[in-house]
Enzyme design. Structure first.
Site, mmCIF file in Angstrom:
data_model
loop_
_atom_site.group_PDB
_atom_site.id
_atom_site.type_symbol
_atom_site.label_atom_id
_atom_site.label_comp_id
_atom_site.label_asym_id
_atom_site.label_seq_id
_atom_site.Cartn_x
_atom_site.Cartn_y
_atom_site.Cartn_z
ATOM 1 N N ASN A 45 49.163 43.605 10.082
ATOM 2 C CA ASN A 45 50.312 42.904 10.643
ATOM 3 C C ASN A 45 49.902 42.229 11.960
ATOM 4 O O ASN A 45 48.764 42.372 12.397
ATOM 5 C CB ASN A 45 51.466 43.902 10.860
ATOM 6 C CG ASN A 45 52.812 43.215 10.913
ATOM 7 O OD1 ASN A 45 52.915 41.986 10.944
ATOM 8 N ND2 ASN A 45 53.866 43.996 10.921
ATOM 9 N N CYS A 98 53.929 34.321 12.663
ATOM 10 C CA CYS A 98 53.184 35.196 11.731
ATOM 11 C C CYS A 98 52.424 34.380 10.695
ATOM 12 O O CYS A 98 51.312 34.730 10.304
ATOM 13 C CB CYS A 98 54.139 36.156 11.041
ATOM 14 S SG CYS A 98 55.442 35.329 10.111
ATOM 15 N N HIS A 158 57.991 37.245 6.060
ATOM 16 C CA HIS A 158 56.968 37.587 7.052
ATOM 17 C C HIS A 158 55.583 37.507 6.406
ATOM 18 O O HIS A 158 55.359 38.085 5.332
ATOM 19 C CB HIS A 158 57.233 39.006 7.566
ATOM 20 C CG HIS A 158 56.295 39.427 8.666
ATOM 21 N ND1 HIS A 158 56.084 38.676 9.806
ATOM 22 C CD2 HIS A 158 55.495 40.508 8.771
ATOM 23 C CE1 HIS A 158 55.208 39.284 10.574
ATOM 24 N NE2 HIS A 158 54.832 40.410 9.975
ATOM 25 N N GLN A 207 51.824 38.786 17.970
ATOM 26 C CA GLN A 207 52.465 37.462 18.033
ATOM 27 C C GLN A 207 53.500 37.406 19.143
ATOM 28 O O GLN A 207 54.059 36.330 19.422
ATOM 29 C CB GLN A 207 53.111 37.114 16.688
ATOM 30 C CG GLN A 207 54.279 37.994 16.321
ATOM 31 C CD GLN A 207 54.797 37.751 14.913
ATOM 32 O OE1 GLN A 207 54.152 38.130 13.941
ATOM 33 N NE2 GLN A 207 55.924 37.095 14.799
#
Lengths: 87, 214
Positions: free
Chosen positions: B182, B25, B162, B19
């Site tokens: 992630n 996110c 997140h 990102q």
């Protein structure tokens, strides 16, 4: 600004980066010291974020808004009728 | 439940993305779940446009933040078709929404579910098997320094901040853990993934879980 909020604070001085890095080193030492015997436990150390203070890291990367979601309730199994035949 | 399961083994999870310095996110996790949902249905696995969600999901704030719930609600209400990343590439900053004609090919969703699975992570594992990779929201403050291993301490379930994708779990070792994708690039963590202990709602991983239907 158009990008992440971090650009709003403008370029960061070298001193600030070095201070953040030192703080990261201390934090890693603390985090790794607490459960040394747990061999599968997480390991903490230097990575691409070590030059950021926690508040800077959070301001850039942790921007998902929380929401309270309904508690999951497994389907309550249909009660089997007394005569036993299941519809 | 199998002892170990990972949707990556079924080749329905796209590569880890980055990102960069964009607080998007929430968009990466929702788009990643849509990509996998279509691949599980037999469609080709391909990167879909995160920038489209960042620019067009009007109830969110693009690179300045957003929520997975708002993004899923927007996708479901508007029936917007996500286009391929190659057609609307990520540029790590907010931009004007690009609109496409109805005849333009893309990928919309049929619905979604959102649940709090805290204290029921075994049910969450069943949901993962049933619906595919799940969107989760965690407290990732301590992830700044994470290098690898199983996160089981220093990660409260306090304030979720997140969004990530849960692609699997592994209960073969002494400490069972979730396999969590992630969006900070593949050099972070374990090839871009984190391992979070199953049980105990570590990092709040079970508090806000969404599944996408296509």
């Amino acid at each position: 600004g158009p990008g992440a909020t971090f650009t709003r604070t403008g370029p960061r001085s070298r001193e600030r980066q070095e201070a953040a890095f030192r703080e990261s080193l201390n934090r890693h030492q603390y985090l790794n010291s607490l459960f040394p015997s747990e061999n599968s436990s997480a390991v903490y150390g230097i990575n691409q974020f070590s030059y950021l203070f926690p508040e800077e890291f959070k301001a850039i990367y942790l921007r998902s808004k929380p929401f309270a979601f309904p508690k999951y309730e497994a389907e309550v199994p249909e009660p089997i009728p007394m005569d036993g035949n299941i519809s | 439940l199998p002892l170990r399961f990972d949707w990556r083994d079924k080749h329905v999870v796209t590569l880890v993305r980055n990102q960069q310095a964009c607080g998007g996110c929430w968009a990466f996790s929702v788009v990643g779940a849509v990509e996998s949902a279509y691949a599980i249905k037999g469609k080709p696995l391909e990167d879909l446009s995160v920038q489209q969600v960042i620019d067009c999901s009007y109830s969110n704030y693009g690179c300045n933040g957003g929520s997975t719930l708002s993004a899923l609600n927007w996708l479901n209400k508007t029936q917007v078709k996500l286009v391929r990343d190659s057609e609307y590439p990520f540029k790590a900053q907010n931009g004007l929404c690009h609109y496409f004609s109805d005849s333009h090919s893309g990928f919309s969703i049929k619905g979604y579910s959102v649940h709090d699975f805290s204290d029921q992570e075994d049910k969450m594992a069943k949901a993962l098997l049933t619906f595919g990779p799940l969107v989760g929201i965690v407290d990732a403050v301590s992830w700044q320094d994470y290098l690898g291993g199983i996160i089981q301490h220093h990660c409260s379930s306090g304030e979720a901040n997140h969004a990530v994708i849960i692609t699997g779990f592994d209960k073969t070792g002494s400490t069972p853990y979730w396999i969590v994708r992630n969006s900070w690039g593949s050099s972070w963590g374990v090839d871009g993934y984190a391992h979070v202990k199953m049980g105990g709602n570590i990092c709040g991983i079970a508090d806000s879980v969404s599944a996408v239907f296509v």
